[in-house]
Enzyme design. Structure first.
Site, mmCIF file in Angstrom:
data_model
loop_
_atom_site.group_PDB
_atom_site.id
_atom_site.type_symbol
_atom_site.label_atom_id
_atom_site.label_comp_id
_atom_site.label_asym_id
_atom_site.label_seq_id
_atom_site.Cartn_x
_atom_site.Cartn_y
_atom_site.Cartn_z
ATOM 1 N N GLU A 16 0.840 -1.205 0.000
ATOM 2 C CA GLU A 16 0.000 0.000 0.000
ATOM 3 C C GLU A 16 0.876 1.256 0.000
ATOM 4 O O GLU A 16 1.858 1.340 0.747
ATOM 5 C CB GLU A 16 -0.897 0.021 1.247
ATOM 6 C CG GLU A 16 -1.771 1.278 1.291
ATOM 7 C CD GLU A 16 -2.619 1.377 2.551
ATOM 8 O OE1 GLU A 16 -3.497 0.522 2.741
ATOM 9 O OE2 GLU A 16 -2.387 2.313 3.345
ATOM 10 N N TYR A 48 -6.814 6.905 -0.737
ATOM 11 C CA TYR A 48 -7.627 8.004 -1.282
ATOM 12 C C TYR A 48 -8.103 8.850 -0.109
ATOM 13 O O TYR A 48 -8.621 8.308 0.875
ATOM 14 C CB TYR A 48 -8.824 7.391 -2.011
ATOM 15 C CG TYR A 48 -9.668 8.395 -2.738
ATOM 16 C CD1 TYR A 48 -9.334 8.801 -4.022
ATOM 17 C CD2 TYR A 48 -10.802 8.945 -2.140
ATOM 18 C CE1 TYR A 48 -10.098 9.737 -4.698
ATOM 19 C CE2 TYR A 48 -11.575 9.876 -2.805
ATOM 20 C CZ TYR A 48 -11.214 10.263 -4.085
ATOM 21 O OH TYR A 48 -11.975 11.186 -4.752
ATOM 22 N N GLY A 107 -14.488 5.649 4.494
ATOM 23 C CA GLY A 107 -13.759 6.878 4.823
ATOM 24 C C GLY A 107 -14.216 7.395 6.168
ATOM 25 O O GLY A 107 -15.339 7.135 6.613
ATOM 26 N N ASP A 108 -13.304 8.083 6.839
ATOM 27 C CA ASP A 108 -13.627 8.638 8.164
ATOM 28 C C ASP A 108 -14.334 9.968 8.021
ATOM 29 O O ASP A 108 -14.098 10.703 7.064
ATOM 30 C CB ASP A 108 -12.344 8.798 8.988
ATOM 31 C CG ASP A 108 -11.894 7.463 9.550
ATOM 32 O OD1 ASP A 108 -12.765 6.674 9.961
ATOM 33 O OD2 ASP A 108 -10.688 7.206 9.544
ATOM 34 N N HIS A 175 -13.733 -2.334 14.498
ATOM 35 C CA HIS A 175 -13.667 -0.926 14.094
ATOM 36 C C HIS A 175 -13.835 -0.095 15.365
ATOM 37 O O HIS A 175 -14.631 -0.460 16.241
ATOM 38 C CB HIS A 175 -14.796 -0.642 13.088
ATOM 39 C CG HIS A 175 -14.769 0.744 12.535
ATOM 40 N ND1 HIS A 175 -15.309 1.816 13.209
ATOM 41 C CD2 HIS A 175 -14.257 1.241 11.389
ATOM 42 C CE1 HIS A 175 -15.131 2.921 12.484
ATOM 43 N NE2 HIS A 175 -14.498 2.591 11.373
ATOM 44 N N ASP A 184 -18.310 -6.444 13.402
ATOM 45 C CA ASP A 184 -17.359 -6.396 12.280
ATOM 46 C C ASP A 184 -17.506 -7.602 11.366
ATOM 47 O O ASP A 184 -17.272 -7.518 10.157
ATOM 48 C CB ASP A 184 -15.931 -6.263 12.801
ATOM 49 C CG ASP A 184 -15.782 -4.931 13.514
ATOM 50 O OD1 ASP A 184 -15.958 -4.891 14.747
ATOM 51 O OD2 ASP A 184 -15.586 -3.929 12.808
ATOM 52 N N GLN A 202 -7.168 -4.078 8.855
ATOM 53 C CA GLN A 202 -6.470 -3.027 9.595
ATOM 54 C C GLN A 202 -5.222 -3.666 10.207
ATOM 55 O O GLN A 202 -5.200 -4.880 10.457
ATOM 56 C CB GLN A 202 -7.430 -2.513 10.692
ATOM 57 C CG GLN A 202 -6.847 -1.532 11.667
ATOM 58 C CD GLN A 202 -6.431 -0.234 10.991
ATOM 59 O OE1 GLN A 202 -5.542 -0.238 10.142
ATOM 60 N NE2 GLN A 202 -7.096 0.851 11.348
HETATM 61 P P1 FAD Z 1 -17.978 0.524 6.714
HETATM 62 O O1 FAD Z 1 -17.746 -0.908 6.488
HETATM 63 O O2 FAD Z 1 -19.034 1.178 5.934
HETATM 64 O O3 FAD Z 1 -18.216 0.698 8.255
HETATM 65 C C1 FAD Z 1 -18.424 1.937 8.864
HETATM 66 C C2 FAD Z 1 -19.294 1.768 10.107
HETATM 67 O O4 FAD Z 1 -20.603 1.424 9.744
HETATM 68 C C3 FAD Z 1 -18.787 0.709 11.047
HETATM 69 O O5 FAD Z 1 -18.940 1.136 12.359
HETATM 70 C C4 FAD Z 1 -19.664 -0.458 10.765
HETATM 71 O O6 FAD Z 1 -19.774 -1.228 11.938
HETATM 72 C C5 FAD Z 1 -20.961 0.167 10.298
HETATM 73 N N1 FAD Z 1 -21.574 -0.633 9.210
HETATM 74 C C6 FAD Z 1 -21.085 -0.821 7.973
HETATM 75 N N2 FAD Z 1 -21.870 -1.632 7.217
HETATM 76 C C7 FAD Z 1 -22.926 -1.944 7.990
HETATM 77 C C8 FAD Z 1 -24.092 -2.738 7.787
HETATM 78 N N3 FAD Z 1 -24.363 -3.323 6.612
HETATM 79 N N4 FAD Z 1 -24.934 -2.865 8.817
HETATM 80 C C9 FAD Z 1 -24.685 -2.233 9.993
HETATM 81 N N5 FAD Z 1 -23.606 -1.460 10.237
HETATM 82 C C10 FAD Z 1 -22.731 -1.323 9.265
HETATM 83 N N6 FAD Z 1 -9.754 5.680 4.811
HETATM 84 C C11 FAD Z 1 -9.597 6.642 3.867
HETATM 85 O O7 FAD Z 1 -10.085 7.748 4.038
HETATM 86 N N7 FAD Z 1 -8.893 6.384 2.709
HETATM 87 C C12 FAD Z 1 -8.327 5.187 2.448
HETATM 88 O O8 FAD Z 1 -7.711 5.011 1.400
HETATM 89 C C13 FAD Z 1 -8.477 4.138 3.430
HETATM 90 N N8 FAD Z 1 -7.974 2.914 3.229
HETATM 91 C C14 FAD Z 1 -8.139 1.934 4.187
HETATM 92 C C15 FAD Z 1 -7.587 0.656 3.956
HETATM 93 C C16 FAD Z 1 -7.720 -0.336 4.902
HETATM 94 C C17 FAD Z 1 -7.137 -1.724 4.623
HETATM 95 C C18 FAD Z 1 -8.389 -0.074 6.132
HETATM 96 C C19 FAD Z 1 -8.516 -1.135 7.179
HETATM 97 C C20 FAD Z 1 -8.946 1.185 6.364
HETATM 98 C C21 FAD Z 1 -8.834 2.201 5.404
HETATM 99 N N9 FAD Z 1 -9.380 3.469 5.595
HETATM 100 C C22 FAD Z 1 -9.218 4.445 4.629
HETATM 101 C C23 FAD Z 1 -10.097 3.807 6.841
HETATM 102 C C24 FAD Z 1 -11.624 3.643 6.733
HETATM 103 O O9 FAD Z 1 -12.159 4.550 5.805
HETATM 104 C C25 FAD Z 1 -12.236 3.919 8.109
HETATM 105 O O10 FAD Z 1 -11.811 2.968 9.037
HETATM 106 C C26 FAD Z 1 -13.752 4.076 8.154
HETATM 107 O O11 FAD Z 1 -14.144 4.584 9.432
HETATM 108 C C27 FAD Z 1 -14.511 2.766 7.984
HETATM 109 O O12 FAD Z 1 -14.434 2.361 6.706
HETATM 110 P P2 FAD Z 1 -15.157 0.992 6.244
HETATM 111 O O13 FAD Z 1 -14.906 0.876 4.813
HETATM 112 O O14 FAD Z 1 -14.748 -0.128 7.116
HETATM 113 O O15 FAD Z 1 -16.676 1.398 6.500
#
Ligand code: FAD
Length: 325
Positions: A16, A48, A107-108, A175, A184, A202
């Site tokens: 990465e 990104y 994304g955060d 998370h 998760d 992560q």
């Molecule tokens: P989601 O899976 O959508 O989860 C977000 C929240 O919603 C969680 O609390 C989850 O429990 C809840 N949730 C999700 N789906 C559901 C569902 N179907 N039902 C109920 N609850 C649900 N951030 C960046 O800005 N840019 C990057 O390039 C980037 N790359 C990353 C790469 C990796 C390998 C990792 C581990 C993280 C990365 N992140 C990046 C960080 C990531 O954007 C954050 O951790 C963000 O808060 C959560 O992203 P997610 O895709 O897991 O979100």
């Protein structure tokens, strides 16, 4: 027998990168990419900035990988804060640039925003972004059909619809905003159902965190590969920063050893030793691949891969003296 001989066929690995944030970082990135590319990773992913802050710089790095190496670039995309229209346009733009491999993350939220606030935008989870990427590709690929000549004559249309690969993030230690232990795994199942074909974790510091999570996820019905994300932490300063960002628990023994080291080089060696030991445990526990967070440098990542026998020492020998720790 060497470790490399015991690991045939070779376990895949990937790296990465993040888009450069200064001119100096931009100038040195091509060499880093070439050094990483020459050891044959499955893909190199490029992060990104949530909210689109790095759209152009991410795309520039992805284009470089696509055009100047034989490695597949993987584009991280985020959806937080964007409308359907914007997300659609973003996916289309990356597909038009020739990117066919994605890591869909939510994304955060922007600093200060409260979870559950309006910050989310139209797509509320990474699962929805996974679906959107597949949908845009399907719509777009309708135009990528070619006439074909068959025994029955001309006029048949052969569909030429290349599929895209969509990976997702997952969190072995939960998370930071997860409300319960199994959330998760439920979220990962939702991502799988949405069309994700790979999950990348992560970072974590203990093999059991990953192995326990994979076992529970498999029992719950996750069948896509869960690839451990490994970050070689090569200084106390880096460890502190990484813990702030990831909200992971401090690895006490690693923290103590890094703090006691007398030089930057000694800290580097300690960090690499820790990552090699961790990677060996993961591979012995049947991890399907390794994904290395590189911090845009090659030395640490390649040293870890060499230590577990996945690349040979020539990949690191020429470069060790050139890159700072
Ligand atoms: P989601 O899976 O959508 O989860 C977000 C929240 O919603 C969680 O609390 C989850 O429990 C809840 N949730 C999700 N789906 C559901 C569902 N179907 N039902 C109920 N609850 C649900 N951030 C960046 O800005 N840019 C990057 O390039 C980037 N790359 C990353 C790469 C990796 C390998 C990792 C581990 C993280 C990365 N992140 C990046 C960080 C990531 O954007 C954050 O951790 C963000 O808060 C959560 O992203 P997610 O895709 O897991 O979100």
């Amino acid at each position: 027998m060497s470790q490399a001989e015991t690991r045939a066929p070779r376990t895949p690995f990937s790296f990465e990168l993040f888009p450069p944030r200064s001119q100096a970082a931009q100038d040195s990135l091509p060499e880093t990419i070439q050094k990483l590319a020459q050891v044959g990773p499955e893909f190199i992913s490029v992060t990104y900035g949530a909210g689109g802050s790095s759209r152009e710089s991410s795309l520039e790095v992805l284009r470089y990988i696509l055009e100047q190496t034989s490695v597949q670039p993987m584009a991280h995309l985020t959806c937080v804060g964007s409308s359907h229209h914007e997300a659609n346009r973003l996916v289309r733009e990356f597909l038009d640039a020739g990117i066919t491999s994605f890591l869909a993350v939510r994304g955060d939220p922007p600093r200060g925003a409260i979870e559950g606030d309006q910050f989310l935008g139209d797509l509320r989870t990474a699962s929805e972004l996974v679906q959107l990427i597949h949908r845009v590709q399907t719509e777009r690929a309708q135009y990528a059909t070619v006439p074909s000549r068959t025994a029955a004559g001309i006029g048949q249309i052969r569909s030429n619809r290349p599929k895209v690969r969509v990976a997702v993030a997952t969190f072995p230690n939960g998370h930071p905003r997860s409300s319960r232990v199994n959330q998760d795994i439920d979220v990962l199942l939702a991502k799988q159902t949405s069309g994700a074909t790979l999950a990348i974790t992560q970072l974590f510091f203990h093999a059991d965190d990953y192995l326990g999570f994979v076992s529970a996820a498999t029992t719950a019905g996750v069948v896509i590969p869960i690839v451990p994300g490994l970050m070689p932490v090569t200084s106390s300063v880096r460890l502190k920063r990484v813990l702030e960002l990831s909200e992971e628990r401090e690895p006490a023994e690693l923290a103590r050893r890094l703090a006691a080291a007398e030089s930057a080089e000694e800290q580097f060696e300690i960090g690499i030793e820790h990552s090699i030991a961790l990677a060996n445990e993961l591979l012995e526990g049947d991890a399907p691949a390794l994904h290395l967070y590189t911090h845009n440098t090659h030395r640490a990542a390649l040293s870890v891969l060499e230590g577990v026998g996945l690349v040979d020492s020539s990949a690191t020998a020429l470069t060790n003296s050139k890159e700072s720790v």
